[in-house]
Design a protein around this motif. Structure first.
Motif, PDB file in Angstrom:
ATOM      1  N   ILE A  58       4.803   4.039  -2.687  1.00  0.00           N
ATOM      2  CA  ILE A  58       3.831   5.131  -2.653  1.00  0.00           C
ATOM      3  C   ILE A  58       2.933   5.067  -3.877  1.00  0.00           C
ATOM      4  O   ILE A  58       1.732   5.348  -3.810  1.00  0.00           O
ATOM      5  N   ILE A  96       2.719  11.440   2.654  1.00  0.00           N
ATOM      6  CA  ILE A  96       3.645  10.315   2.736  1.00  0.00           C
ATOM      7  C   ILE A  96       5.049  10.760   2.365  1.00  0.00           C
ATOM      8  O   ILE A  96       6.033  10.414   3.030  1.00  0.00           O
ATOM      9  N   ARG A 136       2.873   7.557   7.529  1.00  0.00           N
ATOM     10  CA  ARG A 136       3.615   6.343   7.214  1.00  0.00           C
ATOM     11  C   ARG A 136       2.622   5.203   7.017  1.00  0.00           C
ATOM     12  O   ARG A 136       1.941   4.809   7.971  1.00  0.00           O
ATOM     13  N   THR A 137       2.532   4.700   5.805  1.00  0.00           N
ATOM     14  CA  THR A 137       1.573   3.647   5.510  1.00  0.00           C
ATOM     15  C   THR A 137       2.041   2.845   4.318  1.00  0.00           C
ATOM     16  O   THR A 137       3.040   3.179   3.669  1.00  0.00           O
ATOM     17  N   THR A 138       1.343   1.764   4.033  1.00  0.00           N
ATOM     18  CA  THR A 138       1.604   0.926   2.866  1.00  0.00           C
ATOM     19  C   THR A 138       0.271   0.658   2.185  1.00  0.00           C
ATOM     20  O   THR A 138      -0.798   1.013   2.702  1.00  0.00           O
ATOM     21  N   GLY A 148      -2.603   5.236   8.241  1.00  0.00           N
ATOM     22  CA  GLY A 148      -1.435   4.503   8.725  1.00  0.00           C
ATOM     23  C   GLY A 148      -1.684   3.764  10.021  1.00  0.00           C
ATOM     24  O   GLY A 148      -0.787   3.096  10.533  1.00  0.00           O
TER      25      GLY A 148
END
Length: 231
Positions: free
Chosen positions: A75, A99, A105-107, A140
């Motif tokens: 994060i 998040i 939900r992601t990167t 995301g």
């Protein structure tokens, strides 16, 4: 390796090793508040110990044992990336909060891909930030399978390249929809969006009409029925 015995008033404050002579008396404490579940996971020597705390019914949040206020590395990378793009701190904190709560939900790579693609179609950084603040899951989404397919749909409905940025900026949640099998509209559950290019003047000027409706909706079949999308 000695296990930790932790009291409910805070980690590290009332923890003792079993190897010590001091006896440990297990007590039962009742509280009107929801109980807190604490799980301590001992990892391999080359990684740090992580404590996961969550209240029943909520998604677990990762915490550092040494610093409970330090963001998890994944994060933190997203946060640093958004700062490098010039996003303002309040909007970044909103993204981080989503998040942490499991709403987004992601990167770092996924969020960067979304931003880069939206910029490539003509949006500015502050406009992308504005869209992300409204559409919770935007950062995301997969740019290849979600964003590009929607843009291709808009172009197929007659929207010129120059009109894409303005349309998606006015409808920031449009990327949450998927193209239907027949390619005539976008769907999200039973919700539908159909985009049409319609004439607005006698001299040939046109405008984009974005119609929101439910699957199976009826148009012009009753006095209160709205005018539907172009067939």
């Amino acid at each position: 390796m000695a296990s930790l015995l932790c009291g409910r008033h805070g980690l590290g404050q009332v923890c003792r090793s079993r190897s010590q002579a001091t006896p440990f008396v297990k007590t039962h404490v009742q509280s009107s508040r929801a109980s807190i579940i604490v799980r301590v996971t001992q990892q391999s020597p080359d990684t740090r110990t992580v404590v996961t705390k969550n209240t029943p019914g909520e998604l677990p949040l990762p915490w550092s044992e040494k610093d409970p206020y330090k963001l998890p590395l994944s994060i933190e990378k997203v946060q640093r990336m958004l700062f490098s793009l010039g996003w303002e701190k309040p909007w970044i904190e909103q993204i981080v909060d989503r998040i942490m709560k499991g709403m987004l939900r992601t990167t770092e790579e996924r969020a960067r891909g979304v931003v880069d693609y939206l910029v490539s179609v003509g949006l500015k950084q502050d406009e992308v930030c504005n869209m992300a603040s409204i559409s919770v899951v935007l950062l995301g989404l997969n740019p290849e399978t979600r964003l590009k397919t929607v843009v291709a749909y808009l172009k197929g409905r007659g929207i010129p390249d120059s009109g894409i940025p303005d349309l998606v900026l006015k409808h920031p949640r449009i990327f949450e929809y998927r193209v239907t099998e027949d390619g005539k509209s976008l769907k999200k559950g039973k919700a539908r969006i159909q985009v049409d290019v319609v004439p607005v003047s006698a001299n040939g000027e046109t405008a984009a009409a974005v119609n929101y409706f439910r699957e199976g909706a009826s148009f012009l079949e009753a006095p209160v029925s709205p005018v539907g999308p172009v067939l």
